[in-house]
Design a protein around this motif. Structure first.
Motif, PDB file in Angstrom:
ATOM      1  N   THR A 217       0.837  -1.199   0.000  1.00 48.07           N
ATOM      2  CA  THR A 217       0.000   0.000   0.000  1.00 48.07           C
ATOM      3  C   THR A 217       0.875   1.254   0.000  1.00 48.07           C
ATOM      4  OG1 THR A 217      -1.638  -1.207   1.309  1.00 48.07           O
ATOM      5  CG2 THR A 217      -1.855   1.196   1.222  1.00 48.07           C
ATOM      6  N   PRO A 218       0.561   2.225  -0.867  1.00 49.71           N
ATOM      7  CA  PRO A 218       1.327   3.483  -0.849  1.00 49.71           C
ATOM      8  C   PRO A 218       1.274   4.125   0.537  1.00 49.71           C
ATOM      9  CG  PRO A 218      -0.038   3.362  -2.814  1.00 49.71           C
ATOM     10  CD  PRO A 218      -0.444   2.199  -1.938  1.00 49.71           C
ATOM     11  N   LEU A 219       2.386   4.722   0.954  1.00 49.91           N
ATOM     12  CA  LEU A 219       2.469   5.291   2.290  1.00 49.91           C
ATOM     13  C   LEU A 219       1.422   6.386   2.497  1.00 49.91           C
ATOM     14  CD1 LEU A 219       3.840   5.366   5.000  1.00 49.91           C
ATOM     15  CD2 LEU A 219       5.582   6.899   4.029  1.00 49.91           C
ATOM     16  N   SER A 237       8.206  12.242   5.631  1.00 50.06           N
ATOM     17  CA  SER A 237       9.314  12.900   4.926  1.00 50.06           C
ATOM     18  C   SER A 237       9.472  12.368   3.511  1.00 50.06           C
ATOM     19  CB  SER A 237      10.617  12.701   5.710  1.00 50.06           C
ATOM     20  OG  SER A 237      10.881  11.306   5.878  1.00 50.06           O
ATOM     21  N   ASP A 238       8.993  11.158   3.266  1.00 54.97           N
ATOM     22  CA  ASP A 238       9.072  10.563   1.927  1.00 54.97           C
ATOM     23  C   ASP A 238       7.803   9.765   1.713  1.00 54.97           C
ATOM     24  OD1 ASP A 238       9.587   9.301  -0.430  1.00 54.97           O
ATOM     25  OD2 ASP A 238      11.541   8.498   0.157  1.00 54.97           O
ATOM     26  N   THR A 239       6.979  10.177   0.760  1.00 54.39           N
ATOM     27  CA  THR A 239       5.687   9.516   0.524  1.00 54.39           C
ATOM     28  C   THR A 239       5.726   8.555  -0.657  1.00 54.39           C
ATOM     29  OG1 THR A 239       4.986  11.391  -0.830  1.00 54.39           O
ATOM     30  CG2 THR A 239       4.386  11.428   1.513  1.00 54.39           C
ATOM     31  N   ILE A 259       6.822   1.799  11.142  1.00 52.61           N
ATOM     32  CA  ILE A 259       6.869   2.362   9.789  1.00 52.61           C
ATOM     33  C   ILE A 259       8.174   3.120   9.570  1.00 52.61           C
ATOM     34  CG2 ILE A 259       5.833   4.074   8.248  1.00 52.61           C
ATOM     35  CD1 ILE A 259       3.107   3.298   9.386  1.00 52.61           C
ATOM     36  N   GLU A 260       8.552   3.917  10.524  1.00 52.36           N
ATOM     37  CA  GLU A 260       9.784   4.694  10.393  1.00 52.36           C
ATOM     38  C   GLU A 260      11.003   3.789  10.305  1.00 52.36           C
ATOM     39  OE1 GLU A 260       8.668   8.891  12.657  1.00 52.36           O
ATOM     40  OE2 GLU A 260       9.550   7.244  13.838  1.00 52.36           O
ATOM     41  N   GLU A 264      12.374   3.606   6.711  1.00 51.15           N
ATOM     42  CA  GLU A 264      13.409   4.625   6.859  1.00 51.15           C
ATOM     43  C   GLU A 264      12.899   6.006   6.466  1.00 51.15           C
ATOM     44  OE1 GLU A 264      16.718   3.209   4.585  1.00 51.15           O
ATOM     45  OE2 GLU A 264      17.307   1.731   6.118  1.00 51.15           O
ATOM     46  N   VAL A 265      11.789   6.361   7.093  1.00 50.87           N
ATOM     47  CA  VAL A 265      11.187   7.679   6.877  1.00 50.87           C
ATOM     48  C   VAL A 265      10.890   8.299   8.238  1.00 50.87           C
ATOM     49  CG1 VAL A 265      10.161   7.054   4.661  1.00 50.87           C
ATOM     50  CG2 VAL A 265       8.853   6.743   6.784  1.00 50.87           C
ATOM     51  N   LYS A 266      10.555   9.583   8.205  1.00 53.84           N
ATOM     52  CA  LYS A 266      10.143  10.283   9.406  1.00 53.84           C
ATOM     53  C   LYS A 266       8.671  10.653   9.264  1.00 53.84           C
ATOM     54  CE  LYS A 266      10.566  12.403  13.350  1.00 53.84           C
ATOM     55  NZ  LYS A 266      10.729  11.642  14.617  1.00 53.84           N
TER      56      LYS A 266
END
Length: 272
Positions: A217-219, A237-239, A259-260, A264-266
């Motif tokens: 699923t897309p973030l 921070s990155d979708t 998720i983070e 590897e996103v914020k």
């Protein structure tokens, strides 16, 4: 005894005996009959008492079972969603302030006021039917959500997560839509037939199942589902990432931490 004495005794009996004056055999029978008569009556009375007691127990037991089998049941979810298991093993999760009414032991027919998620126990011989003031949903065995009293327009929606249901206006009976897995329909007040609408995310039933399900699923969609469920605003921070996995709904903090870590996103959040 001499012959003369025997003859005299015989003459005495013949002379003084009167027929019917003393019949020992008959008398003995009468005595026995009279002696046994109270006992026979007592046995008969005991038998009748036993029979009456048995009938009373059967009647009381039958009345109890009948009353129990036709008992009116009202299920209520107060301030939060609540899971109930019906007598046929069907699982019903009522949303907050929703009610479900049915008769125990009768055909599987229930009346819903509000919204609920159903996991219906399969029974080919006894279809399960849900109704409210405008719609009727008929199933054999499946999982689906019924959302009633949609505002601002009064409507009923059905979303199927597994199996197949027949969704119709209560006035028209069987003239409705057949919904299968992943499909959704809405019936507005006054309409004769429900209409198919965009199904939306599978996670619209997370309130009842206690699980979020994501499959590549897309973030952006992941965050939208989480935001709707927890009533917060979320951004990342990155979708451009995608997520797969099942997450329990117990803690938003734990889900965001996973998720983070995995993507590897914020993820930032703001209360609505």
């Amino acid at each position: 005894m001499t012959k003369n004495l025997k003859d005299k005794s015989l003459d005495f009996v013949v002379k003084y005996y009167k027929e019917g004056r003393l019949d020992t055999r008959s008398a003995l029978k009468n005595v026995r009959r009279r002696a046994q008569l109270p006992s026979a009556r007592m046995i008969t009375m005991r038998q009748w008492i036993a029979i009456a007691a048995s009938l009373l127990l059967l009647l009381c037991g039958g009345a109890y079972l009948y009353k129990r089998s036709h008992q009116r049941i009202l299920l209520v979810a107060n301030e939060k969603a609540q899971l109930f298991v019906l007598s046929d093993s069907t699982h019903v999760t009522l949303s907050a302030h929703s009610t479900l009414f049915y008769y125990r032991g009768k055909d599987r027919m229930v009346t819903l006021n509000g919204s609920a998620y159903f996991e219906v126990h399969h029974d080919d011989q006894h279809p399960f039917t849900i109704s409210n003031d405008m719609a009727q949903i008929r199933v054999l065995g499946t999982k689906f959500q019924v959302t009633g009293s949609i505002v601002p327009e009064k409507a009923t929606e059905v979303f199927v997560t597994e199996g197949k249901v027949a969704f119709s206006a209560i006035e028209t009976g069987q003239q409705g839509l057949i919904l299968t897995r992943g499909t959704k329909a809405r019936l507005r007040q006054g309409e004769e037939r429900p209409q198919l609408i965009t199904a939306g995310s599978i996670n619209q039933v997370a309130w009842a199942t206690g699980l979020f399900h994501f499959n590549n699923t897309p973030l952006t969609e992941v965050l939208a589902d989480l935001a709707q469920f927890y009533h917060v605003k979320l951004r990342a921070s990155d979708t451009h990432k995608r997520l797969s996995g099942d997450f329990e709904t117990d803690s938003l903090e734990e889900i965001l931490a996973l998720i983070e870590q995995v993507l590897e996103v914020k993820v930032m959040r703001d209360e609505r």
